[in-house]
Motif scaffolding. Structure first.
Motif, PDB file in Angstrom:
ATOM      1  N   HIS A 101       0.829  -1.203   0.000  1.00 15.62           N
ATOM      2  CA  HIS A 101       0.000   0.000   0.000  1.00 15.62           C
ATOM      3  C   HIS A 101       0.871   1.264   0.000  1.00 15.62           C
ATOM      4  O   HIS A 101       0.621   2.211  -0.745  1.00 15.62           O
ATOM      5  CB  HIS A 101      -0.952  -0.027   1.205  1.00 15.62           C
ATOM      6  CG  HIS A 101      -2.162   0.837   1.030  1.00 15.62           C
ATOM      7  ND1 HIS A 101      -3.334   0.617   1.698  1.00 15.62           N
ATOM      8  CD2 HIS A 101      -2.376   1.934   0.270  1.00 15.62           C
ATOM      9  CE1 HIS A 101      -4.222   1.536   1.345  1.00 15.62           C
ATOM     10  NE2 HIS A 101      -3.657   2.358   0.481  1.00 15.62           N
ATOM     11  N   HIS A 105       1.179   4.361  -2.861  1.00 15.53           N
ATOM     12  CA  HIS A 105       1.072   5.805  -2.615  1.00 15.53           C
ATOM     13  C   HIS A 105       2.307   6.532  -3.125  1.00 15.53           C
ATOM     14  O   HIS A 105       2.207   7.618  -3.710  1.00 15.53           O
ATOM     15  CB  HIS A 105       0.885   6.088  -1.123  1.00 15.53           C
ATOM     16  CG  HIS A 105      -0.522   5.894  -0.650  1.00 15.53           C
ATOM     17  ND1 HIS A 105      -1.110   6.672   0.329  1.00 15.53           N
ATOM     18  CD2 HIS A 105      -1.465   5.000  -1.019  1.00 15.53           C
ATOM     19  CE1 HIS A 105      -2.358   6.261   0.534  1.00 15.53           C
ATOM     20  NE2 HIS A 105      -2.582   5.251  -0.259  1.00 15.53           N
ATOM     21  N   ASP A 204      -6.765   8.647   3.392  1.00 15.75           N
ATOM     22  CA  ASP A 204      -6.695   7.206   3.177  1.00 15.75           C
ATOM     23  C   ASP A 204      -7.049   6.453   4.450  1.00 15.75           C
ATOM     24  O   ASP A 204      -6.711   6.867   5.545  1.00 15.75           O
ATOM     25  CB  ASP A 204      -5.254   6.849   2.768  1.00 15.75           C
ATOM     26  CG  ASP A 204      -5.127   5.407   2.312  1.00 15.75           C
ATOM     27  OD1 ASP A 204      -5.551   5.113   1.196  1.00 15.75           O
ATOM     28  OD2 ASP A 204      -4.609   4.581   3.086  1.00 15.75           O
ATOM     29  N   HIS A 208      -0.308   1.261   6.622  1.00 14.03           N
ATOM     30  CA  HIS A 208       0.969   1.572   5.957  1.00 14.03           C
ATOM     31  C   HIS A 208       2.144   1.269   6.879  1.00 14.03           C
ATOM     32  O   HIS A 208       1.996   1.274   8.101  1.00 14.03           O
ATOM     33  CB  HIS A 208       0.996   3.057   5.578  1.00 14.03           C
ATOM     34  CG  HIS A 208       0.015   3.392   4.499  1.00 14.03           C
ATOM     35  ND1 HIS A 208       0.372   3.469   3.179  1.00 14.03           N
ATOM     36  CD2 HIS A 208      -1.318   3.626   4.557  1.00 14.03           C
ATOM     37  CE1 HIS A 208      -0.707   3.746   2.458  1.00 14.03           C
ATOM     38  NE2 HIS A 208      -1.748   3.852   3.263  1.00 14.03           N
TER      39      HIS A 208
HETATM   40 ZN   LIG Z   1      -4.336   4.140  -0.200  1.00 14.95          ZN
END
Ligand SMILES: [Zn+2]
Length: 239
Positions: A101, A105, A204, A208
């Motif tokens: 992820h 980004h 979001d 992460h």
């Molecule tokens: Zn995302």
């Protein structure tokens, strides 16, 4: 509603919880470490344990009826309502999604900064992902160029920060406007923001890694056209 612990700390692997309800499509807990499928990121899988039993949890998701987080029972029988349970996620799988992820980004930030193209779609699998951009054209050479930039930026080991911004503030932030923060339903306030220092910032809900060094290196394995102003890149994590 169950408390969503991973929104604040993606590194939590386990928590204690109480069973609120047992539905046909899943167990509802008062709190959970599991990420519920959304935003292109698959939900966690894991295990529930309680005095006298345990069960495997399939991909965690949100109920279409009322948005509550559901832990579907994939193997075994569900814990009784009201019981105290320990929730544990399948950490290796989740951590791979966190790396994937964050890589996506970073990719979207680089393609926007260097080529001015926004993202039109994307999806994640375990260790690989695709992202679509509103580029006029795409080629293998372009893929290699982006791959080199992406790895150089990830290698700078930039911090990845999670914050919660009052909606009004988020709507006024130029970086967030770019990623269409205005499309988030008006009831969402504050808005959760993922900021990869100097690379990408967007609203979001996903999980992460805490710094880009944890992503490792990434390969752009495929570039293809999916129509006018819709060009696709597929990436894979190295290891
Ligand atoms: Zn995302």
């Amino acid at each position: 509603m169950s408390e969503d612990l991973c929104a604040h700390d993606a590194y939590l692997r386990t928590c204690d919880a109480v069973v609120q309800e047992v539905r046909e499509d899943g167990v509802v807990l008062d709190r959970t470490v599991c990420y519920a499928r959304g935003g292109g990121q698959p939900g966690d899988t894991g295990t529930l344990r309680w005095e006298g039993g345990s069960c495997r949890v399939g991909e965690v998701l949100r109920s279409r009826q009322d948005g509550v987080t559901l832990h579907p029972v994939a193997e075994g029988t569900p814990p009784p309502a009201g019981s105290a349970v320990t929730v544990e996620i399948d950490w290796d799988r989740r951590y791979t999604f966190m790396r994937t992820h964050t890589a996506l980004h970073a990719l979207s930030g680089i393609v926007y900064t260097d080529y001015g193209a926004r993202v039109t779609g994307g999806n994640m699998e375990l260790g690989s992902a695709r992202m679509d951009f509103e580029l006029d054209g795409i080629s293998q050479d372009f893929g290699h160029e982006v791959e080199a930039k992406l790895n150089a930026r990830l290698g700078e080991d930039r911090p990845v920060r999670v914050s919660f911004l009052p909606r009004e503030e988020a709507l006024a932030d130029p970086d967030l406007i770019r990623t269409k923060v205005s499309l988030i339903p008006p009831t969402v306030d504050p808005i959760r923001v993922i900021d990869i220092e100097d690379i990408d910032k967007q609203a979001d809900g996903g999980t992460h890694v805490r710094s880009t060094g944890e992503v490792g290196s990434v390969r752009v394995v495929k570039t293809e056209s999916k129509g006018k102003a819709n060009k696709r890149m597929r990436i894979e994590l190295d290891g």
